[in-house]
Design a protein around this motif. Structure first.
Motif, PDB file in Angstrom:
ATOM      1  N   ARG A 109       9.226  24.019 170.205  1.00 48.19           N
ATOM      2  CA  ARG A 109      10.315  24.284 169.257  1.00 48.19           C
ATOM      3  C   ARG A 109      11.531  23.407 169.523  1.00 48.19           C
ATOM      4  O   ARG A 109      12.415  23.291 168.689  1.00 48.19           O
ATOM      5  CB  ARG A 109      10.701  25.760 169.359  1.00 48.19           C
ATOM      6  CG  ARG A 109      11.664  26.188 168.298  1.00 48.19           C
ATOM      7  CD  ARG A 109      11.927  27.647 168.378  1.00 48.19           C
ATOM      8  NE  ARG A 109      13.002  27.855 169.337  1.00 48.19           N
ATOM      9  CZ  ARG A 109      13.549  29.014 169.575  1.00 48.19           C
ATOM     10  NH1 ARG A 109      13.091  30.085 169.005  1.00 48.19           N
ATOM     11  NH2 ARG A 109      14.536  29.124 170.434  1.00 48.19           N
ATOM     12  N   PHE A 110      11.580  22.781 170.693  1.00 44.78           N
ATOM     13  CA  PHE A 110      12.762  22.029 171.096  1.00 44.78           C
ATOM     14  C   PHE A 110      12.568  20.520 171.066  1.00 44.78           C
ATOM     15  O   PHE A 110      13.232  19.790 171.786  1.00 44.78           O
ATOM     16  CB  PHE A 110      13.224  22.483 172.486  1.00 44.78           C
ATOM     17  CG  PHE A 110      13.701  23.896 172.486  1.00 44.78           C
ATOM     18  CD1 PHE A 110      14.967  24.210 172.019  1.00 44.78           C
ATOM     19  CD2 PHE A 110      12.882  24.917 172.907  1.00 44.78           C
ATOM     20  CE1 PHE A 110      15.419  25.514 171.991  1.00 44.78           C
ATOM     21  CE2 PHE A 110      13.319  26.230 172.875  1.00 44.78           C
ATOM     22  CZ  PHE A 110      14.582  26.536 172.422  1.00 44.78           C
ATOM     23  N   THR A 142      15.272  26.435 153.936  1.00 46.48           N
ATOM     24  CA  THR A 142      14.683  25.809 155.124  1.00 46.48           C
ATOM     25  C   THR A 142      13.251  26.266 155.396  1.00 46.48           C
ATOM     26  O   THR A 142      12.757  26.123 156.495  1.00 46.48           O
ATOM     27  CB  THR A 142      15.551  26.044 156.372  1.00 46.48           C
ATOM     28  OG1 THR A 142      15.751  27.444 156.549  1.00 46.48           O
ATOM     29  CG2 THR A 142      16.882  25.336 156.248  1.00 46.48           C
ATOM     30  N   TYR A 181      11.648  20.092 164.677  1.00 43.10           N
ATOM     31  CA  TYR A 181      11.756  21.545 164.816  1.00 43.10           C
ATOM     32  C   TYR A 181      13.099  21.971 165.404  1.00 43.10           C
ATOM     33  O   TYR A 181      13.711  22.927 164.940  1.00 43.10           O
ATOM     34  CB  TYR A 181      10.575  22.081 165.616  1.00 43.10           C
ATOM     35  CG  TYR A 181       9.284  21.656 164.968  1.00 43.10           C
ATOM     36  CD1 TYR A 181       8.896  22.211 163.745  1.00 43.10           C
ATOM     37  CD2 TYR A 181       8.510  20.640 165.503  1.00 43.10           C
ATOM     38  CE1 TYR A 181       7.751  21.788 163.101  1.00 43.10           C
ATOM     39  CE2 TYR A 181       7.357  20.210 164.865  1.00 43.10           C
ATOM     40  CZ  TYR A 181       6.986  20.784 163.670  1.00 43.10           C
ATOM     41  OH  TYR A 181       5.862  20.346 163.032  1.00 43.10           O
ATOM     42  N   ILE A 182      13.577  21.249 166.393  1.00 44.38           N
ATOM     43  CA  ILE A 182      14.899  21.572 166.932  1.00 44.38           C
ATOM     44  C   ILE A 182      15.982  21.277 165.898  1.00 44.38           C
ATOM     45  O   ILE A 182      16.961  22.015 165.770  1.00 44.38           O
ATOM     46  CB  ILE A 182      15.183  20.855 168.271  1.00 44.38           C
ATOM     47  CG1 ILE A 182      16.452  21.429 168.917  1.00 44.38           C
ATOM     48  CG2 ILE A 182      15.277  19.357 168.100  1.00 44.38           C
ATOM     49  CD1 ILE A 182      16.693  20.989 170.341  1.00 44.38           C
ATOM     50  N   GLN A 183      15.796  20.224 165.136  1.00 42.73           N
ATOM     51  CA  GLN A 183      16.774  19.887 164.104  1.00 42.73           C
ATOM     52  C   GLN A 183      16.833  20.976 163.024  1.00 42.73           C
ATOM     53  O   GLN A 183      17.913  21.340 162.562  1.00 42.73           O
ATOM     54  CB  GLN A 183      16.417  18.555 163.446  1.00 42.73           C
ATOM     55  CG  GLN A 183      16.566  17.367 164.337  1.00 42.73           C
ATOM     56  CD  GLN A 183      16.156  16.086 163.632  1.00 42.73           C
ATOM     57  OE1 GLN A 183      15.272  16.091 162.767  1.00 42.73           O
ATOM     58  NE2 GLN A 183      16.810  14.997 163.979  1.00 42.73           N
ATOM     59  N   LEU A 184      15.682  21.485 162.627  1.00 44.25           N
ATOM     60  CA  LEU A 184      15.638  22.495 161.576  1.00 44.25           C
ATOM     61  C   LEU A 184      16.270  23.801 162.043  1.00 44.25           C
ATOM     62  O   LEU A 184      17.079  24.405 161.326  1.00 44.25           O
ATOM     63  CB  LEU A 184      14.196  22.735 161.126  1.00 44.25           C
ATOM     64  CG  LEU A 184      13.462  21.534 160.545  1.00 44.25           C
ATOM     65  CD1 LEU A 184      12.034  21.902 160.176  1.00 44.25           C
ATOM     66  CD2 LEU A 184      14.205  20.977 159.348  1.00 44.25           C
ATOM     67  N   TYR A 185      15.903  24.233 163.209  1.00 47.79           N
ATOM     68  CA  TYR A 185      16.423  25.494 163.739  1.00 47.79           C
ATOM     69  C   TYR A 185      17.928  25.387 163.971  1.00 47.79           C
ATOM     70  O   TYR A 185      18.705  26.222 163.511  1.00 47.79           O
ATOM     71  CB  TYR A 185      15.680  25.829 165.039  1.00 47.79           C
ATOM     72  CG  TYR A 185      16.043  27.154 165.632  1.00 47.79           C
ATOM     73  CD1 TYR A 185      15.692  28.341 164.993  1.00 47.79           C
ATOM     74  CD2 TYR A 185      16.712  27.229 166.837  1.00 47.79           C
ATOM     75  CE1 TYR A 185      16.020  29.565 165.542  1.00 47.79           C
ATOM     76  CE2 TYR A 185      17.050  28.449 167.395  1.00 47.79           C
ATOM     77  CZ  TYR A 185      16.693  29.618 166.740  1.00 47.79           C
ATOM     78  OH  TYR A 185      17.029  30.819 167.286  1.00 47.79           O
ATOM     79  N   TYR A 186      18.328  24.361 164.662  1.00 48.05           N
ATOM     80  CA  TYR A 186      19.743  24.174 164.978  1.00 48.05           C
ATOM     81  C   TYR A 186      20.561  23.855 163.727  1.00 48.05           C
ATOM     82  O   TYR A 186      21.687  24.332 163.569  1.00 48.05           O
ATOM     83  CB  TYR A 186      19.881  23.056 166.023  1.00 48.05           C
ATOM     84  CG  TYR A 186      21.279  22.859 166.535  1.00 48.05           C
ATOM     85  CD1 TYR A 186      21.885  23.806 167.348  1.00 48.05           C
ATOM     86  CD2 TYR A 186      22.001  21.713 166.206  1.00 48.05           C
ATOM     87  CE1 TYR A 186      23.176  23.621 167.819  1.00 48.05           C
ATOM     88  CE2 TYR A 186      23.285  21.522 166.678  1.00 48.05           C
ATOM     89  CZ  TYR A 186      23.863  22.474 167.485  1.00 48.05           C
ATOM     90  OH  TYR A 186      25.140  22.286 167.949  1.00 48.05           O
ATOM     91  N   PRO A 199       8.315  21.120 157.646  1.00 43.96           N
ATOM     92  CA  PRO A 199       9.393  20.314 158.216  1.00 43.96           C
ATOM     93  C   PRO A 199       9.972  19.260 157.279  1.00 43.96           C
ATOM     94  O   PRO A 199      11.164  18.979 157.342  1.00 43.96           O
ATOM     95  CB  PRO A 199       8.768  19.670 159.452  1.00 43.96           C
ATOM     96  CG  PRO A 199       7.305  19.800 159.286  1.00 43.96           C
ATOM     97  CD  PRO A 199       7.064  20.969 158.393  1.00 43.96           C
ATOM     98  N   ALA A 233      20.086  24.892 160.665  1.00 40.16           N
ATOM     99  CA  ALA A 233      20.349  26.127 159.924  1.00 40.16           C
ATOM    100  C   ALA A 233      21.468  26.919 160.592  1.00 40.16           C
ATOM    101  O   ALA A 233      22.334  27.490 159.907  1.00 40.16           O
ATOM    102  CB  ALA A 233      19.075  26.965 159.827  1.00 40.16           C
ATOM    103  N   ILE A 234      21.479  26.931 161.912  1.00 40.06           N
ATOM    104  CA  ILE A 234      22.546  27.631 162.631  1.00 40.06           C
ATOM    105  C   ILE A 234      23.886  26.966 162.366  1.00 40.06           C
ATOM    106  O   ILE A 234      24.893  27.638 162.120  1.00 40.06           O
ATOM    107  CB  ILE A 234      22.232  27.668 164.145  1.00 40.06           C
ATOM    108  CG1 ILE A 234      21.051  28.595 164.403  1.00 40.06           C
ATOM    109  CG2 ILE A 234      23.453  28.077 164.954  1.00 40.06           C
ATOM    110  CD1 ILE A 234      20.485  28.512 165.807  1.00 40.06           C
TER     111      ILE A 234
END
Length: 150
Positions: free
Chosen positions: A42-43, A94, A47-52, A98, A54-55
């Protein structure tokens, strides 16, 4: 970077690390392998770009909400309404893999820059706000584009 206070500049630049790391680990398979083994799947890469991402869009909604508190009347109502758009965009746009999520985040950050400019023109932001936001948005959009285009 003239006129941007050191703390917001340093924190803003530090906030770019997940986007830059995601792009680098996307472009370099050896780095992605190391990152997957050391940090987890996830990191790395998109994947890290998508998760982070959105935050961060959600966080920026809170920042804009704070700016809206400085307005009055109709402008305040407009500011509050516009301030929730980045979070709602991140929440609703989102999914779907990806590439589509990355593309939607890329457009979300471009749209956020337009909102930043509106709040700036309304006199609700610090005077250095757009200089900082232009730098940060350019890096974020470039990093997301790497993960979407390649």
């Amino acid at each position: 970077m003239l006129g941007i206070p050191k703390a917001p500049l340093a924190l803003g630049l530090a906030g770019l690390i997940p986007f830059v790391w995601g792009a680098l680990s996307y472009l370099n398979p050896d780095l992605a392998l190391w990152g997957t083994q050391a940090l987890g799947p996830r990191f790395v890469g998109p994947y890290i770009q998508l998760y982070y991402g959105a935050i961060i869009l959600s966080f920026m909604s809170g920042v804009l909400w704070g700016f809206a508190t400085k307005a009055e009347g109709g402008r305040a109502a407009t500011g509050y309404a516009l301030s929730v758009v980045p979070a709602l965009w991140a929440f609703s746009m989102t999914g779907g893999g990806p590439v589509s999520a990355g593309t939607n985040l890329l457009f979300g950050f471009a749209g956020l820059l337009l909102l930043d400019y509106a709040f700036f023109k309304w006199g609700l932001t610090p005077p250095w706000w757009m200089r900082l936001r232009l730098i940060l948005t350019a890096v974020v959009v470039s990093c997301l584009a790497i993960s979407v285009v390649y």
